[in-house]
Structure formats: structure tokens, C-alpha cells
Write an enzyme that holds these catalytic residues in place. Structure first.
Site, PDB file in Angstrom:
ATOM      1  N   GLN A 172      -3.947  14.350  -1.132  1.00 24.50           N
ATOM      2  CA  GLN A 172      -4.628  13.248  -0.457  1.00 24.50           C
ATOM      3  C   GLN A 172      -3.860  12.750   0.763  1.00 24.50           C
ATOM      4  OE1 GLN A 172      -4.454  10.803  -4.169  1.00 24.50           O
ATOM      5  NE2 GLN A 172      -4.043   9.094  -2.798  1.00 24.50           N
ATOM      6  N   GLY A 174      -8.284  -0.661  -8.558  1.00 31.01           N
ATOM      7  CA  GLY A 174      -8.162  -1.965  -7.909  1.00 31.01           C
ATOM      8  C   GLY A 174      -9.070  -2.080  -6.690  1.00 31.01           C
ATOM      9  N   LYS A 175      -9.487  -3.328  -6.413  1.00 32.49           N
ATOM     10  CA  LYS A 175     -10.340  -3.576  -5.254  1.00 32.49           C
ATOM     11  C   LYS A 175      -9.542  -3.572  -3.952  1.00 32.49           C
ATOM     12  CE  LYS A 175     -14.002  -6.205  -7.480  1.00 32.49           C
ATOM     13  NZ  LYS A 175     -14.651  -7.523  -7.550  1.00 32.49           N
ATOM     14  N   SER A 202       1.164  -3.813  -2.203  1.00 30.36           N
ATOM     15  CA  SER A 202       1.045  -2.380  -1.950  1.00 30.36           C
ATOM     16  C   SER A 202       2.433  -1.763  -2.059  1.00 30.36           C
ATOM     17  CB  SER A 202       0.509  -2.151  -0.533  1.00 30.36           C
ATOM     18  OG  SER A 202       0.739  -0.824  -0.131  1.00 30.36           O
ATOM     19  N   TYR A 260       5.818   3.650  -8.204  1.00 35.86           N
ATOM     20  CA  TYR A 260       6.460   2.537  -7.498  1.00 35.86           C
ATOM     21  C   TYR A 260       5.677   1.259  -7.813  1.00 35.86           C
ATOM     22  CZ  TYR A 260      10.112   0.899  -4.520  1.00 35.86           C
ATOM     23  OH  TYR A 260      11.247   0.284  -4.074  1.00 35.86           O
ATOM     24  N   VAL A 287      -4.612  -8.022  -5.921  1.00 35.48           N
ATOM     25  CA  VAL A 287      -3.509  -8.967  -6.200  1.00 35.48           C
ATOM     26  C   VAL A 287      -2.693  -9.166  -4.921  1.00 35.48           C
ATOM     27  CG1 VAL A 287      -1.433  -9.386  -7.574  1.00 35.48           C
ATOM     28  CG2 VAL A 287      -3.403  -8.259  -8.616  1.00 35.48           C
ATOM     29  N   HIS A 336      -0.247  -3.255  -9.888  1.00 35.85           N
ATOM     30  CA  HIS A 336      -0.431  -2.224 -10.915  1.00 35.85           C
ATOM     31  C   HIS A 336      -0.373  -2.828 -12.317  1.00 35.85           C
ATOM     32  CE1 HIS A 336       1.393   0.409  -7.647  1.00 35.85           C
ATOM     33  NE2 HIS A 336       0.271   1.024  -7.912  1.00 35.85           N
TER      34      HIS A 336
HETATM   35  O1  PAF Z   1      -4.788   4.548  -5.528  1.00 39.30           O
HETATM   36  C1  PAF Z   1      -3.924   5.427  -5.767  1.00 39.30           C
HETATM   37  O2  PAF Z   1      -2.753   5.122  -6.043  1.00 39.30           O
HETATM   38  C2  PAF Z   1      -4.329   6.889  -5.688  1.00 39.30           C
HETATM   39  O3  PAF Z   1      -5.234   7.121  -4.654  1.00 39.30           O
HETATM   40  C3  PAF Z   1      -4.844   7.461  -7.026  1.00 39.30           C
HETATM   41  C4  PAF Z   1      -6.137   6.768  -7.455  1.00 39.30           C
HETATM   42  C5  PAF Z   1      -3.794   7.295  -8.095  1.00 39.30           C
HETATM   43  C6  PAF Z   1      -5.157   8.957  -6.873  1.00 39.30           C
HETATM   44  O4  PAF Z   1      -4.028   9.681  -6.526  1.00 39.30           O
END
Ligand code: PAF
Length: 286
Positions: free
Chosen positions: A61, A147-148, A185, A32, A176, A37
């Protein structure tokens, strides 16, 4: 651009590039894609010969009550954007290809991941570290861009790479923002028009704190208080944290002297948003 879904195919492609003497930079994402990105992809392009983008909504996660199922996905659009950015390979595996049914090995960072988001999302960083290490192995990358915006994730990954001697360079990328300040986001998509306006409280609070810091304020409660004031003014549904942390330990900082991170996580409506600013009072080198 090659679209690869099998881990073995990615590793074979990466090995061929390495054999030809080319360097590989990985941009791990959950898809997305937005302007944030794309800035990571452009930074990757400047840092190596081949750019691999992974798009994988990593189930390990997400906690059981989190947004794994509704996390936004649009692979065709993402692939088109990657093509336009000149990405060399797009890796898009299924969960079954990344995790065997009897998968049982995990990477657990035990210090930096305990505070901030880690305190509210107990399995999150274990899933992030594990999938990132797998992606590093599969892409044979020389470098990976983070990214930060996800400041804690960046610091945890840097620690993993240091502690486990992973032969990869972590390349931090600036956060950004939208023109009005909202941090970009994929989860911003969840916000209604009204919530989108209320969500500006996060960045507004951080900017006020940053200004106060620049004017000499160093007391943690004064800086975090400015962010809380803004969140309370828009009646944020829930504040997970507003914290000033020492950047090296991610433990609460006694003062904003030195290198610190001012970080916030709060719910606007049902959407959990995070944002941060790095505060640095070390004088710039002459
Ligand atoms: O930041 C994200 O989008 C995720 O945590 C990552 C680093 C792709 C790991 O799944």
C-alpha cells in the site's frame, strides 16, 4: 496473549475459537500503537469474545517514493500495550509470509478509491483492500474495527465487503484526537516540535468549517476555504486536497446538505497528514 507470525497458525487458532462457538473481532493495524489504536481495541473487546490485533506494515500500500522504510516500528512496546488491553492474539507476519514471490491476485475497488488520497496514492487502496481481505480470511473474524480517521479507507472497505459478499461486519470507530485537536496518527512521530504546532492548522480549519456548517453554511467553497486559510496561515508545504465530498460516492458535493465528508491532506514539513470531519444535516430522530 498468543503472538503468531505464520498465517497458517492464525487460521488454526481462529478455527479453534470458532469451533468453541466464540466470536472474533479483528483490529488491523500497522503498529506503532497510540491511543487511537487502543480505542479500536477496546471497541473490539465490547463487540466479541476474542480480539485479534494484526501488526503488519503492508508494503503493497506504499508507493515507491513513500515512507515504507522509515515507517515507525516498535514491536515490543506494541506487544506490551496489547497485553495490557487483554488482546487474545497478536498477528505479526513478515512480508514474505503474506506475499509469495509470485503473488498475483489483487482486490481493486474502482470508484470510491479514485478521489481524495487515491488520486495522490494510486496503488494505495489496492494494497489496503488486498491485505485486509487476506487478514479477514486468516482471522475468520466476525467483525473488524476501522477508525474514521482514515475515512476513505473505511468507506472503501465497507464497499469491498458489500460488493464481494465478505461475511464480516465492519465496525466504524470514532476519530481520536490529542487534547489540542491534532488527529492521532503514527506519522505524528515524524513532526518536529515546531511542525507539531503548525500541524494544528488541519484540525483548526476543520473545526472552523464545522462551526460555520452548524451556523448554516452549506457552500463547499466557503467550507473548504476556511481550512485552506488555516493551512496557508502556517505555510503548509503542500496541500494535496481540501474537499467536501458526498459521503456515499466520494465525489465532490454540490452543497453540504445531506451527508458529506470534509477531508484534508497536507504536508507539514515532509510529513503528509490527513484529517476529516463528517458533516450531517439530517435532523436527529425525535
Ligand atoms: O489503517 C491502517 O493502518 C492500514 O491501512 C491497514 C488497515 C492496517 C491495512 O494495512
Amino acid at each position: 496473549m498468543k503472538i503468531l507470525t505464520s498465517p497458517a497458525d492464525l487460521q488454526a487458532q481462529a478455527a479453534a475459537w470458532k469451533k468453541a462457538g466464540e466470536t472474533i473481532i479483528l483490529v488491523p493495524t500497522m503498529g506503532y500503537l497510540h491511543e487511537g489504536h487502543l480505542s479500536l481495541i477496546r471497541l473490539a473487546r465490547r463487540n466479541g469474545d476474542r480480539v485479534v490485533v494484526s501488526i503488519f506494515v503492508n508494503p503493497t500500500q506504499f508507493g515507491p517514493t513513500e515512507d515504507l522504510d522509515k515507517y515507525p516500528r516498535d514491536f515490543q512496546r506494541d506487544a506490551e500495550l496489547c497485553r495490557q488491553e487483554g488482546v487474545d492474539a497478536l498477528f505479526h507476519p513478515s512480508p514474505g509470509e503474506m506475499y509469495a514471490p509470485d503473488f498475483s491476485c489483487w482486490v481493486q475497488e474502482e470508484s470510491l478509491s479514485q478521489t481524495l488520497c487515491g488520486a495522490f496514492r494510486p496503488i494505495h487502496f489496492r494494497g489496503v483492500c488486498t491485505v485486509c481481505l487476506k487478514l479477514f480470511h486468516l482471522s475468520l473474524a466476525d467483525g473488524a474495527v476501522f477508525g474514521k480517521k482514515d475515512a476513505q479507507q473505511l468507506l472503501v472497505i465497507q464497499r469491498m465487503v458489500r460488493d464481494l459478499n465478505v461475511p464480516i461486519r465492519i465496525i466504524p470507530a470514532p476519530l481520536v484526537r490529542e487534547e489540542d485537536g491534532l488527529a492521532r496518527s503514527s506519522r505524528n512521530k515524524y513532526l518536529s516540535a515546531q511542525e507539531r504546532v503548525r500541524a494544528l492548522a488541519l484540525s483548526r480549519g476543520l473545526f472552523r468549517a464545522q462551526e460555520a456548517f452548524q451556523a448554516g453554511e452549506r457552500r463547499p467553497e466557503a467550507l473548504t476555504g476556511l481550512v485552506r486559510q488555516e493551512l496557508e496561515a502556517v505555510q503548509a508545504e503542500k496541500i494535496d486536497y481540501v474537499e467536501l465530498m458526498d459521503r456515499d460516492t466520494l465525489r465532490p458535493a454540490g452543497s453540504a446538505a445531506g451527508h458529506t465528508l470534509l477531508a484534508v491532506a497536507a504536508y507539514i514539513g515532509k510529513t503528509r497528514l490527513i484529517d476529516n470531519v463528517f458533516l450531517d444535516d439530517t435532523p436527529a430522530c425525535p
